[in-house]
Design a protein around this motif. Structure first.
Motif, PDB file in Angstrom:
ATOM      1  N   GLU A  58     -15.087  -4.468  14.615  1.00  0.00           N
ATOM      2  CA  GLU A  58     -16.463  -4.352  14.147  1.00  0.00           C
ATOM      3  C   GLU A  58     -16.539  -3.798  12.724  1.00  0.00           C
ATOM      4  O   GLU A  58     -17.354  -4.235  11.925  1.00  0.00           O
ATOM      5  CB  GLU A  58     -17.256  -3.465  15.100  1.00  0.00           C
ATOM      6  N   MET A  59     -15.682  -2.829  12.417  1.00  0.00           N
ATOM      7  CA  MET A  59     -15.676  -2.216  11.085  1.00  0.00           C
ATOM      8  C   MET A  59     -14.904  -3.070  10.076  1.00  0.00           C
ATOM      9  O   MET A  59     -14.881  -2.754   8.899  1.00  0.00           O
ATOM     10  CB  MET A  59     -15.063  -0.813  11.162  1.00  0.00           C
ATOM     11  N   GLN A  60     -14.276  -4.135  10.569  1.00  0.00           N
ATOM     12  CA  GLN A  60     -13.494  -5.055   9.736  1.00  0.00           C
ATOM     13  C   GLN A  60     -12.401  -4.336   8.961  1.00  0.00           C
ATOM     14  O   GLN A  60     -12.163  -4.600   7.794  1.00  0.00           O
ATOM     15  CB  GLN A  60     -14.416  -5.840   8.793  1.00  0.00           C
ATOM     16  N   LEU A  61     -11.737  -3.390   9.642  1.00  0.00           N
ATOM     17  CA  LEU A  61     -10.641  -2.673   9.003  1.00  0.00           C
ATOM     18  C   LEU A  61      -9.495  -3.632   8.754  1.00  0.00           C
ATOM     19  O   LEU A  61      -9.263  -4.567   9.524  1.00  0.00           O
ATOM     20  CB  LEU A  61     -10.167  -1.506   9.875  1.00  0.00           C
ATOM     21  N   ILE A  62      -8.793  -3.396   7.659  1.00  0.00           N
ATOM     22  CA  ILE A  62      -7.655  -4.230   7.308  1.00  0.00           C
ATOM     23  C   ILE A  62      -6.438  -3.349   7.105  1.00  0.00           C
ATOM     24  O   ILE A  62      -6.563  -2.147   6.864  1.00  0.00           O
ATOM     25  CB  ILE A  62      -7.930  -5.040   6.020  1.00  0.00           C
ATOM     26  N   LYS A  63      -5.263  -3.944   7.208  1.00  0.00           N
ATOM     27  CA  LYS A  63      -4.034  -3.204   6.924  1.00  0.00           C
ATOM     28  C   LYS A  63      -3.622  -3.506   5.493  1.00  0.00           C
ATOM     29  O   LYS A  63      -3.548  -4.665   5.087  1.00  0.00           O
ATOM     30  CB  LYS A  63      -2.932  -3.574   7.903  1.00  0.00           C
ATOM     31  N   VAL A  64      -3.374  -2.443   4.744  1.00  0.00           N
ATOM     32  CA  VAL A  64      -2.964  -2.583   3.343  1.00  0.00           C
ATOM     33  C   VAL A  64      -1.653  -1.834   3.132  1.00  0.00           C
ATOM     34  O   VAL A  64      -1.339  -0.889   3.866  1.00  0.00           O
ATOM     35  CB  VAL A  64      -4.049  -2.027   2.384  1.00  0.00           C
ATOM     36  N   PRO A  65      -0.870  -2.233   2.117  1.00  0.00           N
ATOM     37  CA  PRO A  65       0.392  -1.538   1.859  1.00  0.00           C
ATOM     38  C   PRO A  65       0.143  -0.080   1.458  1.00  0.00           C
ATOM     39  O   PRO A  65      -0.731   0.208   0.651  1.00  0.00           O
ATOM     40  CB  PRO A  65       1.003  -2.307   0.687  1.00  0.00           C
ATOM     41  N   THR A  70       5.039   1.098   4.073  1.00  0.00           N
ATOM     42  CA  THR A  70       4.475   0.700   5.364  1.00  0.00           C
ATOM     43  C   THR A  70       3.062   0.164   5.133  1.00  0.00           C
ATOM     44  O   THR A  70       2.585   0.120   4.004  1.00  0.00           O
ATOM     45  CB  THR A  70       4.435   1.896   6.335  1.00  0.00           C
ATOM     46  N   TYR A  71       2.394  -0.206   6.204  1.00  0.00           N
ATOM     47  CA  TYR A  71       1.021  -0.677   6.117  1.00  0.00           C
ATOM     48  C   TYR A  71       0.124   0.269   6.891  1.00  0.00           C
ATOM     49  O   TYR A  71       0.516   0.796   7.926  1.00  0.00           O
ATOM     50  CB  TYR A  71       0.892  -2.096   6.696  1.00  0.00           C
ATOM     51  N   SER A  72      -1.079   0.508   6.357  1.00  0.00           N
ATOM     52  CA  SER A  72      -2.012   1.382   7.056  1.00  0.00           C
ATOM     53  C   SER A  72      -3.414   0.780   7.012  1.00  0.00           C
ATOM     54  O   SER A  72      -3.734  -0.038   6.149  1.00  0.00           O
ATOM     55  CB  SER A  72      -2.009   2.783   6.436  1.00  0.00           C
ATOM     56  N   TYR A  73      -4.243   1.199   7.976  1.00  0.00           N
ATOM     57  CA  TYR A  73      -5.611   0.705   8.056  1.00  0.00           C
ATOM     58  C   TYR A  73      -6.440   1.216   6.881  1.00  0.00           C
ATOM     59  O   TYR A  73      -6.250   2.329   6.397  1.00  0.00           O
ATOM     60  CB  TYR A  73      -6.277   1.153   9.364  1.00  0.00           C
ATOM     61  N   ASN A  74      -7.379   0.374   6.455  1.00  0.00           N
ATOM     62  CA  ASN A  74      -8.284   0.739   5.384  1.00  0.00           C
ATOM     63  C   ASN A  74      -9.572  -0.058   5.554  1.00  0.00           C
ATOM     64  O   ASN A  74      -9.588  -1.072   6.240  1.00  0.00           O
ATOM     65  CB  ASN A  74      -7.642   0.430   4.022  1.00  0.00           C
ATOM     66  N   LEU A  75     -10.639   0.417   4.920  1.00  0.00           N
ATOM     67  CA  LEU A  75     -11.885  -0.340   4.917  1.00  0.00           C
ATOM     68  C   LEU A  75     -11.696  -1.574   4.047  1.00  0.00           C
ATOM     69  O   LEU A  75     -10.931  -1.542   3.082  1.00  0.00           O
ATOM     70  CB  LEU A  75     -13.024   0.515   4.369  1.00  0.00           C
ATOM     71  N   PRO A  76     -12.378  -2.669   4.349  1.00  0.00           N
ATOM     72  CA  PRO A  76     -12.203  -3.883   3.554  1.00  0.00           C
ATOM     73  C   PRO A  76     -12.703  -3.696   2.129  1.00  0.00           C
ATOM     74  O   PRO A  76     -13.732  -3.064   1.896  1.00  0.00           O
ATOM     75  CB  PRO A  76     -13.032  -4.924   4.299  1.00  0.00           C
ATOM     76  N   VAL A  77     -11.970  -4.241   1.174  1.00  0.00           N
ATOM     77  CA  VAL A  77     -12.314  -4.110  -0.244  1.00  0.00           C
ATOM     78  C   VAL A  77     -13.643  -4.785  -0.532  1.00  0.00           C
ATOM     79  O   VAL A  77     -14.473  -4.247  -1.259  1.00  0.00           O
ATOM     80  CB  VAL A  77     -11.198  -4.705  -1.133  1.00  0.00           C
ATOM     81  N   GLN A  78     -13.876  -5.948   0.044  1.00  0.00           N
ATOM     82  CA  GLN A  78     -15.113  -6.685  -0.219  1.00  0.00           C
ATOM     83  C   GLN A  78     -16.337  -5.866   0.153  1.00  0.00           C
ATOM     84  O   GLN A  78     -17.325  -5.858  -0.561  1.00  0.00           O
ATOM     85  CB  GLN A  78     -15.121  -8.017   0.540  1.00  0.00           C
ATOM     86  N   LYS A  79     -16.272  -5.156   1.262  1.00  0.00           N
ATOM     87  CA  LYS A  79     -17.396  -4.318   1.679  1.00  0.00           C
ATOM     88  C   LYS A  79     -17.668  -3.261   0.616  1.00  0.00           C
ATOM     89  O   LYS A  79     -18.809  -2.981   0.279  1.00  0.00           O
ATOM     90  CB  LYS A  79     -17.104  -3.672   3.032  1.00  0.00           C
ATOM     91  N   GLN A  80     -16.619  -2.665   0.071  1.00  0.00           N
ATOM     92  CA  GLN A  80     -16.762  -1.655  -0.979  1.00  0.00           C
ATOM     93  C   GLN A  80     -17.424  -2.278  -2.212  1.00  0.00           C
ATOM     94  O   GLN A  80     -18.305  -1.694  -2.807  1.00  0.00           O
ATOM     95  CB  GLN A  80     -15.374  -1.091  -1.327  1.00  0.00           C
ATOM     96  N   LEU A  81     -16.992  -3.505  -2.583  1.00  0.00           N
ATOM     97  CA  LEU A  81     -17.565  -4.169  -3.759  1.00  0.00           C
ATOM     98  C   LEU A  81     -19.036  -4.488  -3.536  1.00  0.00           C
ATOM     99  O   LEU A  81     -19.862  -4.303  -4.429  1.00  0.00           O
ATOM    100  CB  LEU A  81     -16.772  -5.440  -4.082  1.00  0.00           C
ATOM    101  N   ASN A  82     -19.379  -4.978  -2.343  1.00  0.00           N
ATOM    102  CA  ASN A  82     -20.776  -5.278  -2.042  1.00  0.00           C
ATOM    103  C   ASN A  82     -21.631  -4.020  -2.073  1.00  0.00           C
ATOM    104  O   ASN A  82     -22.749  -4.039  -2.580  1.00  0.00           O
ATOM    105  CB  ASN A  82     -20.900  -5.960  -0.677  1.00  0.00           C
ATOM    106  N   THR A  83     -21.106  -2.922  -1.528  1.00  0.00           N
ATOM    107  CA  THR A  83     -21.835  -1.653  -1.540  1.00  0.00           C
ATOM    108  C   THR A  83     -22.031  -1.179  -2.967  1.00  0.00           C
ATOM    109  O   THR A  83     -23.109  -0.710  -3.331  1.00  0.00           O
ATOM    110  CB  THR A  83     -21.087  -0.599  -0.708  1.00  0.00           C
ATOM    111  N   GLU A  84     -20.998  -1.315  -3.785  1.00  0.00           N
ATOM    112  CA  GLU A  84     -21.099  -0.896  -5.187  1.00  0.00           C
ATOM    113  C   GLU A  84     -22.175  -1.705  -5.920  1.00  0.00           C
ATOM    114  O   GLU A  84     -22.964  -1.154  -6.690  1.00  0.00           O
ATOM    115  CB  GLU A  84     -19.737  -1.073  -5.867  1.00  0.00           C
ATOM    116  N   LYS A  85     -22.238  -2.996  -5.652  1.00  0.00           N
ATOM    117  CA  LYS A  85     -23.263  -3.843  -6.276  1.00  0.00           C
ATOM    118  C   LYS A  85     -24.656  -3.405  -5.826  1.00  0.00           C
ATOM    119  O   LYS A  85     -25.579  -3.333  -6.637  1.00  0.00           O
ATOM    120  CB  LYS A  85     -23.042  -5.317  -5.917  1.00  0.00           C
TER     121      LYS A  85
END
Length: 162
Positions: A58-65, A70-85
């Motif tokens: 639901e939160m659309q978490l993604i795994k990033v380096p 290793t890889y760890s969960y993070n919030l999606p970058v696109q969501k951050q960009l949309n929020t910033e806009k």
């Protein structure tokens, strides 16, 4: 129990649990769903791995380096960009002034815009923001330090000027 979690013996709303998950992501490198379960348990929140799995979707978490390879969960970058806009547009339309006192940054906005500004700043997940309060024509952002409040004020002013 529909959402599978309890805090202090009372049912926790999904929105509140997901807020905890966002906070955990800011403070930890989390690479497994089980890590969320363990960290939430340390906060007194009992949750199942299945609930975490649904939250991740639901939160659309993604795994990033991570820095260690290793890889760890993070919030999606696109969501951050949309929020910033959205924050940029809302501030450009509603901004009146900003002022800093100690660790607090007060943003004066046109009537009705305060809650939207607060919500967008919360969604930005700034690590230096401790908490927020939104009034009709203002947003009070409480930071961890005076330096952080000044930093937020600079960010807000740069957004409005650009």
């Amino acid at each position: 129990m529909s959402n599978g979690s309890r805090a202090g013996g009372t049912l926790m709303k999904k929105q509140e649990r997901q807020r905890y998950i966002r906070e955990l992501l800011k403070a930890n490198n989390i690479d497994k769903q089980e890590d969320f379960v363990i960290l939430l348990k340390k906060e007194g929140i009992t949750v199942t791995q299945a609930t975490i799995s649904r939250d991740i979707k639901e939160m659309q978490l993604i795994k990033v380096p991570a820095t260690d390879g290793t890889y760890s969960y993070n919030l999606p970058v696109q969501k951050q960009l949309n929020t910033e806009k959205k924050l940029t547009k809302t501030l450009k339309d509603a901004f009146i002034s900003t002022d800093v006192q100690n660790e607090m940054c007060l943003i004066k906005v046109t009537p009705g815009s305060g809650p939207a500004i607060v919500s967008l700043i919360e969604q930005m997940n700034y690590s230096f923001v401790f908490g927020t309060l939104g009034g009709d024509g203002s947003a009070l952002i409480i930071c961890h330090s005076n330096k952080d409040a000044l930093k937020l004020s600079r960010i807000i002013n740069e957004i409005v000027i650009e």
